[in-house]
Scaffold this motif. Structure first.
Motif, PDB file in Angstrom:
ATOM      1  N   ALA A  17     -24.983  37.487  34.841  1.00  0.00           N
ATOM      2  CA  ALA A  17     -26.438  37.394  34.791  1.00  0.00           C
ATOM      3  C   ALA A  17     -27.022  37.303  36.194  1.00  0.00           C
ATOM      4  O   ALA A  17     -28.019  37.969  36.521  1.00  0.00           O
ATOM      5  CB  ALA A  17     -26.858  36.180  33.962  1.00  0.00           C
ATOM      6  N   PHE A  18     -26.397  36.483  37.042  1.00  0.00           N
ATOM      7  CA  PHE A  18     -26.903  36.296  38.402  1.00  0.00           C
ATOM      8  C   PHE A  18     -26.938  37.606  39.175  1.00  0.00           C
ATOM      9  O   PHE A  18     -27.915  37.906  39.869  1.00  0.00           O
ATOM     10  CB  PHE A  18     -26.039  35.278  39.133  1.00  0.00           C
ATOM     11  N   PHE A  19     -25.880  38.382  39.069  1.00  0.00           N
ATOM     12  CA  PHE A  19     -25.817  39.628  39.827  1.00  0.00           C
ATOM     13  C   PHE A  19     -26.513  40.796  39.124  1.00  0.00           C
ATOM     14  O   PHE A  19     -26.776  41.819  39.748  1.00  0.00           O
ATOM     15  CB  PHE A  19     -24.358  39.993  40.123  1.00  0.00           C
ATOM     16  N   GLY A  20     -26.825  40.620  37.829  1.00  0.00           N
ATOM     17  CA  GLY A  20     -27.425  41.720  37.086  1.00  0.00           C
ATOM     18  C   GLY A  20     -28.917  41.601  36.851  1.00  0.00           C
ATOM     19  O   GLY A  20     -29.586  42.597  36.557  1.00  0.00           O
ATOM     20  N   THR A  24     -35.711  38.054  41.950  1.00  0.00           N
ATOM     21  CA  THR A  24     -37.122  37.711  42.138  1.00  0.00           C
ATOM     22  C   THR A  24     -37.593  36.701  41.090  1.00  0.00           C
ATOM     23  O   THR A  24     -38.661  36.104  41.246  1.00  0.00           O
ATOM     24  CB  THR A  24     -37.996  38.972  42.054  1.00  0.00           C
ATOM     25  N   MET A  25     -36.809  36.533  40.042  1.00  0.00           N
ATOM     26  CA  MET A  25     -37.183  35.563  39.007  1.00  0.00           C
ATOM     27  C   MET A  25     -37.001  34.152  39.557  1.00  0.00           C
ATOM     28  O   MET A  25     -35.909  33.775  39.957  1.00  0.00           O
ATOM     29  CB  MET A  25     -36.326  35.753  37.755  1.00  0.00           C
ATOM     30  N   LYS A  26     -38.075  33.395  39.532  1.00  0.00           N
ATOM     31  CA  LYS A  26     -38.002  32.022  40.025  1.00  0.00           C
ATOM     32  C   LYS A  26     -39.124  31.198  39.401  1.00  0.00           C
ATOM     33  O   LYS A  26     -40.138  31.733  38.916  1.00  0.00           O
ATOM     34  CB  LYS A  26     -38.095  31.979  41.549  1.00  0.00           C
ATOM     35  N   ALA A  27     -38.928  29.884  39.406  1.00  0.00           N
ATOM     36  CA  ALA A  27     -39.947  28.984  38.898  1.00  0.00           C
ATOM     37  C   ALA A  27     -41.040  28.799  39.947  1.00  0.00           C
ATOM     38  O   ALA A  27     -40.910  29.250  41.095  1.00  0.00           O
ATOM     39  CB  ALA A  27     -39.314  27.642  38.544  1.00  0.00           C
ATOM     40  N   ALA A  28     -42.101  28.100  39.569  1.00  0.00           N
ATOM     41  CA  ALA A  28     -43.228  27.908  40.481  1.00  0.00           C
ATOM     42  C   ALA A  28     -42.815  27.171  41.748  1.00  0.00           C
ATOM     43  O   ALA A  28     -43.379  27.407  42.826  1.00  0.00           O
ATOM     44  CB  ALA A  28     -44.352  27.150  39.770  1.00  0.00           C
ATOM     45  N   ASP A  29     -41.815  26.294  41.639  1.00  0.00           N
ATOM     46  CA  ASP A  29     -41.381  25.546  42.819  1.00  0.00           C
ATOM     47  C   ASP A  29     -40.370  26.314  43.666  1.00  0.00           C
ATOM     48  O   ASP A  29     -39.844  25.795  44.646  1.00  0.00           O
ATOM     49  CB  ASP A  29     -40.788  24.189  42.413  1.00  0.00           C
ATOM     50  N   GLY A  30     -40.093  27.551  43.282  1.00  0.00           N
ATOM     51  CA  GLY A  30     -39.182  28.391  44.049  1.00  0.00           C
ATOM     52  C   GLY A  30     -37.751  28.382  43.555  1.00  0.00           C
ATOM     53  O   GLY A  30     -36.907  29.137  44.067  1.00  0.00           O
ATOM     54  N   THR A  31     -37.425  27.552  42.554  1.00  0.00           N
ATOM     55  CA  THR A  31     -36.060  27.522  42.015  1.00  0.00           C
ATOM     56  C   THR A  31     -35.711  28.863  41.391  1.00  0.00           C
ATOM     57  O   THR A  31     -36.447  29.350  40.531  1.00  0.00           O
ATOM     58  CB  THR A  31     -35.923  26.422  40.942  1.00  0.00           C
ATOM     59  N   PRO A  32     -34.613  29.497  41.801  1.00  0.00           N
ATOM     60  CA  PRO A  32     -34.230  30.770  41.187  1.00  0.00           C
ATOM     61  C   PRO A  32     -33.852  30.550  39.727  1.00  0.00           C
ATOM     62  O   PRO A  32     -33.264  29.518  39.373  1.00  0.00           O
ATOM     63  CB  PRO A  32     -33.039  31.236  42.023  1.00  0.00           C
ATOM     64  N   THR A  33     -34.172  31.498  38.884  1.00  0.00           N
ATOM     65  CA  THR A  33     -33.897  31.347  37.447  1.00  0.00           C
ATOM     66  C   THR A  33     -33.249  32.583  36.840  1.00  0.00           C
ATOM     67  O   THR A  33     -33.128  32.673  35.619  1.00  0.00           O
ATOM     68  CB  THR A  33     -35.203  31.046  36.681  1.00  0.00           C
ATOM     69  N   ASN A  34     -32.820  33.539  37.669  1.00  0.00           N
ATOM     70  CA  ASN A  34     -32.290  34.784  37.084  1.00  0.00           C
ATOM     71  C   ASN A  34     -31.024  34.553  36.278  1.00  0.00           C
ATOM     72  O   ASN A  34     -30.837  35.162  35.210  1.00  0.00           O
ATOM     73  CB  ASN A  34     -32.075  35.849  38.159  1.00  0.00           C
ATOM     74  N   VAL A  93     -19.578  29.811  45.831  1.00  0.00           N
ATOM     75  CA  VAL A  93     -20.573  30.307  44.877  1.00  0.00           C
ATOM     76  C   VAL A  93     -21.880  30.521  45.631  1.00  0.00           C
ATOM     77  O   VAL A  93     -22.269  29.664  46.431  1.00  0.00           O
ATOM     78  CB  VAL A  93     -20.794  29.289  43.732  1.00  0.00           C
ATOM     79  N   PRO A  94     -22.554  31.650  45.432  1.00  0.00           N
ATOM     80  CA  PRO A  94     -23.831  31.855  46.113  1.00  0.00           C
ATOM     81  C   PRO A  94     -24.782  30.680  45.892  1.00  0.00           C
ATOM     82  O   PRO A  94     -24.882  30.153  44.780  1.00  0.00           O
ATOM     83  CB  PRO A  94     -24.373  33.142  45.459  1.00  0.00           C
ATOM     84  N   ASP A  95     -25.459  30.265  46.953  1.00  0.00           N
ATOM     85  CA  ASP A  95     -26.344  29.105  46.861  1.00  0.00           C
ATOM     86  C   ASP A  95     -27.378  29.262  45.756  1.00  0.00           C
ATOM     87  O   ASP A  95     -27.695  28.294  45.043  1.00  0.00           O
ATOM     88  CB  ASP A  95     -27.067  28.885  48.200  1.00  0.00           C
ATOM     89  N   ARG A  96     -27.907  30.481  45.602  1.00  0.00           N
ATOM     90  CA  ARG A  96     -28.964  30.709  44.608  1.00  0.00           C
ATOM     91  C   ARG A  96     -28.427  30.662  43.180  1.00  0.00           C
ATOM     92  O   ARG A  96     -29.203  30.502  42.240  1.00  0.00           O
ATOM     93  CB  ARG A  96     -29.665  32.046  44.870  1.00  0.00           C
ATOM     94  N   LEU A  97     -27.124  30.787  43.022  1.00  0.00           N
ATOM     95  CA  LEU A  97     -26.512  30.585  41.707  1.00  0.00           C
ATOM     96  C   LEU A  97     -26.129  29.124  41.517  1.00  0.00           C
ATOM     97  O   LEU A  97     -26.351  28.541  40.454  1.00  0.00           O
ATOM     98  CB  LEU A  97     -25.286  31.486  41.545  1.00  0.00           C
ATOM     99  N   GLU A  98     -25.562  28.533  42.546  1.00  0.00           N
ATOM    100  CA  GLU A  98     -25.087  27.152  42.433  1.00  0.00           C
ATOM    101  C   GLU A  98     -26.182  26.209  41.972  1.00  0.00           C
ATOM    102  O   GLU A  98     -25.945  25.310  41.153  1.00  0.00           O
ATOM    103  CB  GLU A  98     -24.517  26.693  43.776  1.00  0.00           C
TER     104      GLU A  98
END
Length: 313
Positions: A17-20, A24-34, A93-98
């Motif tokens: 899911a992370f790589f696919g 650009t999907m993220k919450a209002a506070d900037g947390t990635p959500t992809n 693990v990529p930071d944006r996934l971790e």
């Protein structure tokens, strides 16, 4: 409705899911959500396509078990980012996934999907153990070919393989499909994988023996013990070059089968694998949906699980 257990190789799915899914999907506070949204969408699609009555998110309590490393020190060594105080090996693990993994677990817990891990074992071992214990047909959802060794038509154990075509169009492997694709029976797949090795897991395999040769050896001689005996026997028709490769890899072949084999006795404990009929923790779920702005992904997984918006079936 006939009972069927779905076992999710959770990390395999959230990495996919992370790589696919666009980052650009993220919450209002900037947390990635992809990865979060992608995993929820995957679960929705899988439930709709395969109609399980029971579901378990299998977890890596230890992605690099000590007993495997003791046998083959190179096992997954290339994935170690650093060793923490106390000796814990931290996976790269990529930071944006971790940052998303705790939220993934929280979402599954809130929905009421069982999360099962086992001390000093990987998710593969949890899957192997739960498949072995199952009293109903099993769908194993993974992008990891090693789990093909668990396929068993007599018990209705199949692999829903996501690596080739994705979750929505995943190939479903039973014994016939596996034999047609790899020319390997399921009960010999671990022998084949041991010979072939896997660079991504730090398993060297038998040097000079690739997939084609490994397949032909299993077809001609059977299990790994029979192959090794044939290599040591001057009268067998195995080529001298292949015999030498196998004999030269004796140290590896002494220990690799235990590393490659999926455990069937991991300490998984007790849990309820039944498909949730209501949201386990409605307040927590609604807080996560709002905080992470899960929107359509939340709606799709709720619909697939047949859960009402306030936690009622």
């Amino acid at each position: 409705m006939a009972q069927r257990l779905m076992l999710l190789d959770t990390a395999s799915l959230y990495f996919r899911a992370f790589f696919g899914v666009p980052d650009t999907m993220k919450a209002a506070d900037g947390t990635p959500t992809n990865a979060i949204r992608g995993l929820l969408d995957f679960i929705a699609r899988l439930v709709e396509n395969h109609q399980p009555t029971h579901i378990v998110a299998c977890w890596d309590d230890n992605w690099r078990p000590s007993w495997r490393v003791a046998l083959i020190p190179s096992y997954k060594a290339q994935r170690v980012e650093f060793v923490a105080t106390g000796g814990e090996q931290v996976e790269d693990v990529p930071d944006r996934l971790e940052v998303q993994v705790p939220y993934i677990r929280a979402c599954l817990e809130a929905l009421g999907i069982a999360i099962v891990g086992a001390a000093d074992h990987e998710a593969d071992d949890v899957i192997g153990t739960l498949s072995h214990q199952a009293t109903m047909p099993v769908d194993i959802v993974t992008g990891d070919r090693d789990l093909f060794q668990l396929i068993d038509d007599s018990r209705g154990i199949r692999v829903v393989y996501t690596a080739a075509k994705g979750v929505g169009r995943a190939d479903v492997y039973d014994e016939k499909a596996l034999l047609a694709k790899y020319e390997i029976p399921a009960n010999r797949y671990a022998d084949y994988a041991t010979l072939r090795g896997d660079a991504s897991d730090g398993l060297p395999g038998v040097k000079g023996v690739g997939e084609k040769t490994a397949s032909s050896l299993v077809t001609a001689y059977g299990d790994l013990d029979a192959i090794r005996k044939a290599a040591a026997d001057p009268s067998t028709p195995m080529s001298p070059a292949v015999k030498r490769k196998i004999l030269d890899s004796s140290d590896y072949l002494d220990v690799a089968p235990k590393v490659v084999a999926v455990a069937k006795d991991a300490p998984v404990g007790s849990f309820d694998a039944a498909m949730p009929t209501e949201v386990h923790d409605p307040e927590k779920w609604l807080d996560l949906v709002e905080l992470l702005e899960l929107g359509g992904s939340a709606q799709r997984v709720m619909s697939a699980l047949k859960l009402g918006p306030k936690g009622t079936a």
